[in-house]
Enzyme design. Sequence first.
Site, mmCIF file in Angstrom:
data_model
loop_
_atom_site.group_PDB
_atom_site.id
_atom_site.type_symbol
_atom_site.label_atom_id
_atom_site.label_comp_id
_atom_site.label_asym_id
_atom_site.label_seq_id
_atom_site.Cartn_x
_atom_site.Cartn_y
_atom_site.Cartn_z
ATOM 1 N N PHE A 1 -7.772 -13.640 3.851
ATOM 2 C CA PHE A 1 -6.643 -12.931 3.248
ATOM 3 C C PHE A 1 -5.374 -13.706 3.545
ATOM 4 C CE2 PHE A 1 -5.969 -8.762 1.287
ATOM 5 C CZ PHE A 1 -7.255 -8.451 0.909
ATOM 6 N N GLN B 1 7.630 -4.745 -0.212
ATOM 7 C CA GLN B 1 6.769 -5.861 -0.590
ATOM 8 C C GLN B 1 6.335 -5.795 -2.051
ATOM 9 O OE1 GLN B 1 2.472 -6.168 0.993
ATOM 10 N NE2 GLN B 1 3.535 -7.920 1.862
ATOM 11 N N HIS C 1 3.538 -7.234 -4.326
ATOM 12 C CA HIS C 1 2.242 -7.918 -4.255
ATOM 13 C C HIS C 1 2.185 -8.922 -5.404
ATOM 14 C CE1 HIS C 1 -2.071 -8.563 -4.337
ATOM 15 N NE2 HIS C 1 -2.198 -7.860 -3.222
ATOM 16 N N LEU D 1 -3.240 -2.924 -9.135
ATOM 17 C CA LEU D 1 -3.490 -4.017 -8.200
ATOM 18 C C LEU D 1 -4.778 -4.785 -8.469
ATOM 19 C CD1 LEU D 1 -2.062 -5.040 -5.581
ATOM 20 C CD2 LEU D 1 -3.990 -4.024 -4.385
ATOM 21 N N GLU E 1 -5.839 -9.001 -3.105
ATOM 22 C CA GLU E 1 -5.713 -10.357 -2.600
ATOM 23 C C GLU E 1 -7.090 -10.908 -2.232
ATOM 24 O OE1 GLU E 1 -2.252 -10.672 -0.070
ATOM 25 O OE2 GLU E 1 -3.480 -11.797 1.333
ATOM 26 N N ARG F 1 2.255 -12.821 1.135
ATOM 27 C CA ARG F 1 2.589 -12.249 -0.169
ATOM 28 C C ARG F 1 4.000 -12.551 -0.636
ATOM 29 N NH1 ARG F 1 -0.517 -6.563 0.710
ATOM 30 N NH2 ARG F 1 -2.563 -7.523 0.454
ATOM 31 N N HIS G 1 4.640 -2.869 -4.044
ATOM 32 C CA HIS G 1 3.360 -2.535 -3.436
ATOM 33 C C HIS G 1 3.451 -1.801 -2.118
ATOM 34 C CE1 HIS G 1 -0.858 -3.004 -2.592
ATOM 35 N NE2 HIS G 1 -0.615 -3.699 -1.497
ATOM 36 N N ARG H 1 4.661 -7.612 5.222
ATOM 37 C CA ARG H 1 3.371 -7.238 5.801
ATOM 38 C C ARG H 1 2.286 -8.209 5.356
ATOM 39 N NH1 ARG H 1 -1.178 -4.428 3.861
ATOM 40 N NH2 ARG H 1 -0.243 -3.705 1.931
ATOM 41 N N SER I 1 -2.227 -3.123 6.886
ATOM 42 C CA SER I 1 -1.682 -1.790 6.683
ATOM 43 C C SER I 1 -2.722 -0.699 6.947
ATOM 44 C CB SER I 1 -1.154 -1.689 5.266
ATOM 45 O OG SER I 1 -0.910 -0.364 4.964
HETATM 46 C C1 FAD Z 1 -3.600 -0.352 -4.755
HETATM 47 C C2 FAD Z 1 -3.410 -0.557 -3.282
HETATM 48 C C3 FAD Z 1 -4.305 -1.349 -2.571
HETATM 49 C C4 FAD Z 1 -4.124 -1.554 -1.208
HETATM 50 N N1 FAD Z 1 -5.025 -2.333 -0.537
HETATM 51 C C5 FAD Z 1 -4.894 -2.483 0.801
HETATM 52 C C6 FAD Z 1 -5.860 -3.210 1.543
HETATM 53 O O1 FAD Z 1 -6.863 -3.699 1.018
HETATM 54 N N2 FAD Z 1 -5.674 -3.341 2.867
HETATM 55 C C7 FAD Z 1 -4.608 -2.800 3.522
HETATM 56 O O2 FAD Z 1 -4.498 -2.952 4.734
HETATM 57 N N3 FAD Z 1 -3.685 -2.078 2.834
HETATM 58 C C8 FAD Z 1 -3.813 -1.908 1.495
HETATM 59 N N4 FAD Z 1 -2.883 -1.177 0.812
HETATM 60 C C9 FAD Z 1 -1.858 -0.441 1.561
HETATM 61 C C10 FAD Z 1 -2.488 0.779 2.221
HETATM 62 O O3 FAD Z 1 -3.481 1.311 1.392
HETATM 63 C C11 FAD Z 1 -1.470 1.871 2.495
HETATM 64 O O4 FAD Z 1 -0.344 1.345 3.140
HETATM 65 C C12 FAD Z 1 -2.081 2.949 3.399
HETATM 66 O O5 FAD Z 1 -3.309 3.374 2.886
HETATM 67 C C13 FAD Z 1 -1.134 4.118 3.545
HETATM 68 O O6 FAD Z 1 -1.792 5.147 4.235
HETATM 69 P P1 FAD Z 1 -1.018 6.432 4.696
HETATM 70 O O7 FAD Z 1 -1.996 7.241 5.471
HETATM 71 O O8 FAD Z 1 0.236 6.039 5.365
HETATM 72 O O9 FAD Z 1 -0.579 7.177 3.347
HETATM 73 P P2 FAD Z 1 -1.328 7.516 1.969
HETATM 74 O O10 FAD Z 1 -2.755 7.138 1.967
HETATM 75 O O11 FAD Z 1 -0.459 6.981 0.893
HETATM 76 O O12 FAD Z 1 -1.279 9.088 1.939
HETATM 77 C C14 FAD Z 1 -0.073 9.800 1.841
HETATM 78 C C15 FAD Z 1 -0.391 11.278 1.969
HETATM 79 O O13 FAD Z 1 0.817 12.011 2.059
HETATM 80 C C16 FAD Z 1 0.737 13.161 1.247
HETATM 81 N N5 FAD Z 1 2.095 13.555 0.874
HETATM 82 C C17 FAD Z 1 3.142 12.759 0.519
HETATM 83 N N6 FAD Z 1 4.224 13.503 0.255
HETATM 84 C C18 FAD Z 1 3.881 14.791 0.445
HETATM 85 C C19 FAD Z 1 4.553 16.038 0.326
HETATM 86 N N7 FAD Z 1 5.826 16.104 -0.067
HETATM 87 N N8 FAD Z 1 3.869 17.160 0.588
HETATM 88 C C20 FAD Z 1 2.563 17.125 0.972
HETATM 89 N N9 FAD Z 1 1.872 15.965 1.098
HETATM 90 C C21 FAD Z 1 2.519 14.835 0.843
HETATM 91 C C22 FAD Z 1 -0.124 12.734 0.067
HETATM 92 O O14 FAD Z 1 -0.693 13.838 -0.560
HETATM 93 C C23 FAD Z 1 -1.152 11.856 0.791
HETATM 94 O O15 FAD Z 1 -2.196 12.668 1.295
HETATM 95 C C24 FAD Z 1 -3.033 -0.960 -0.550
HETATM 96 C C25 FAD Z 1 -2.151 -0.168 -1.253
HETATM 97 C C26 FAD Z 1 -2.316 0.014 -2.611
HETATM 98 C C27 FAD Z 1 -1.288 0.826 -3.345
#
Ligand code: FAD
Length: 582
Positions: free
Chosen positions: A115, A242, A244, A254, A257, A288, A354, A396, A401
Amino acid sequence: MIHKHDVLIVGAGLAGLRAAVELAGKADVAVLSKVFPTRSHSGAAQGGIAAALGNEEEDHVEWHIFDTVKGSDYLGDQDAIEMMVSEAPEVIIELEHMGVPFSRTKEGKIAQRQFGGHTRPKVGADGKETRVAIQRACYAADRTGHVILHTLYEQCVKHNVHFYSEYYVVSLIVKDGVCRGLVAFDIQTGELHTFHAKAVMFGTGGYGRAWKITSNAYANTGDGVAIAYRAGIPLEDMEFVQFHPTGLWKLGILVTEGARGEGGYLKNKNGERFMKNYAPTVMELAPRDMVTRSITTEILEGRGIDGKDYVHLDLTHVGEATLKERLPEIIGFAKTYVGVDPVKAPIPIQPTAHYSMGGIPTSLFGEVYLDEKGTILTGFYAAGECACISVHGANRLGTNSLLDGVVHGRRTGKQIAKFLQTAEFSELPENADTADRARIDELFASTNFKESYHHIKDTLRDNMMAKAGVYRNEKDLKEMKQIIHELREKYKNVGLRDKSKNFNTELMEVLELGHLLEFSEVVVEGAIARQECRGAHWRTDFEKRDDTNWMKHTFAFRTEKGIELKYKPVTVTKYQPMERKY
Ligand SMILES: Cc1cc2nc3c(=O)[nH]c(=O)nc-3n(C[C@H](O)[C@H](O)[C@H](O)COP(=O)(O)OP(=O)(O)OC[C@H]3O[C@@H](n4cnc5c(N)ncnc54)[C@H](O)[C@@H]3O)c2cc1C
């Protein structure tokens, strides 16, 4: 209606669920999520989760630490990075034991792939040391986030975590320096609920939806950061967003990567692998921010395909069998959304907003800071993408992440458990929901439809893309600030056409738009002030990084007079800043 739980976790992504698993059985834990838990954006993560397991080749925690510090353009706090990376192997094995079906090596170990920005030292024929790409990302084909999210959800269900699915949190209840709960509405009924707790944790994810082209889910509207900011909590390093390198052209969806990790090439209209001009040693596997700027420069200088705003990601030489085994989702996405079969033809791609490096400032234990000096808000915690610890600094690295979410979800869960040993319920203020109820009633009562929230949102997103995107300058940023001011004025007159209480998505979108406007202003203010180029914040009116004046974190405070910026030094332990070359 008032609910009472020891702990409320907002967000059912990796950070929220990992914390819930840690607390289950030790306390009465409830998770609130505006989407069904397994639809959280974590489930969209494709490529992998980093850990120096060394299953494919020699690797060391120290190498991973160095890469993360360098990748962050020296803005990441090195104590936080060291902690996250050191815990990585352990949390991955723990996930495996919980049941995550990782892809495997021939010997049956967890498989790892290359990566961007993850490297190992290599001594060349001339005796000089360079760094080349290393296989450090643990993966489950291109569905890594999906399988981890589902496994954690299963663990929560098994351990009786209480879920409030499709509840939308609108505000925090904070009084006398103590967080006492929150207010949310049930999306299904529109009814407002008050939640009383000893501790509240946000794992509310990122804020990419403020940009027109984004890989982020519709839910990633930065609610958590905006709600915290309104409750008097500063936001850290919000200007670092960031882009992507490889989003599907026009759509931003997406392409992991991991596609370049499996050997994919980036090509311009002349069929040239242009990364040789920007990052000659690691080429397509540079971090990135660099690959994104390289693509954007190719496009701006007229070398996009057919002179348009995209380049090609070419996987045709990787081979059908490998693509089908390791990148099955990507084949599906490309066929469905742009009508291209990656086995036979290159995929049109462009950079896509991203990941949010900035967010709610926290300690290494998820405690939320009220200022740049480290004062803690009792009873409030944050982890995952909505938080800023800061392990990612100005940029990042891919796969760091998911790791951040799992490591800090776990650490925050442990810290909350400790807090609960002595914490009591603090009294709820009377009428804790009055302001939110009034706001929602006002929206329902509205008859003025002069301003369309769609129009405000589109104007914001178009302009954030153009003026606060990959490249920035003072003139554009100041115009952007003015645009946001105008949009905020218009927003005051937005009304609800849909008056129904059940599943009123218009109500949710209007509230989300308020959050987008709130934090976008902080992004822009921080970007205007930061007069340098660092990681994802690239000012065309400045030449380079300025460590003398700008090796510090931005803290933005919401005051009566507007946004006030203060700064906090970066924690440096082992690695002094160097020029970033790959
Ligand atoms: C397409 C994509 C691919 C990715 N691929 C990778 C990867 O391969 N490797 C890597 O390390 N990272 C990757 N990332 C980044 C990584 O997925 C995210 O940074 C990480 O999953 C975020 O996790 P989280 O638990 O912080 O939040 P999230 O998984 O985004 O969850 C947020 C939660 O908050 C809740 N929420 C938000 N606002 C409210 C509200 N007002 N009221 C109630 N609930 C609310 C939502 O319902 C959800 O349950 C990727 C991101 C994307 C977009």
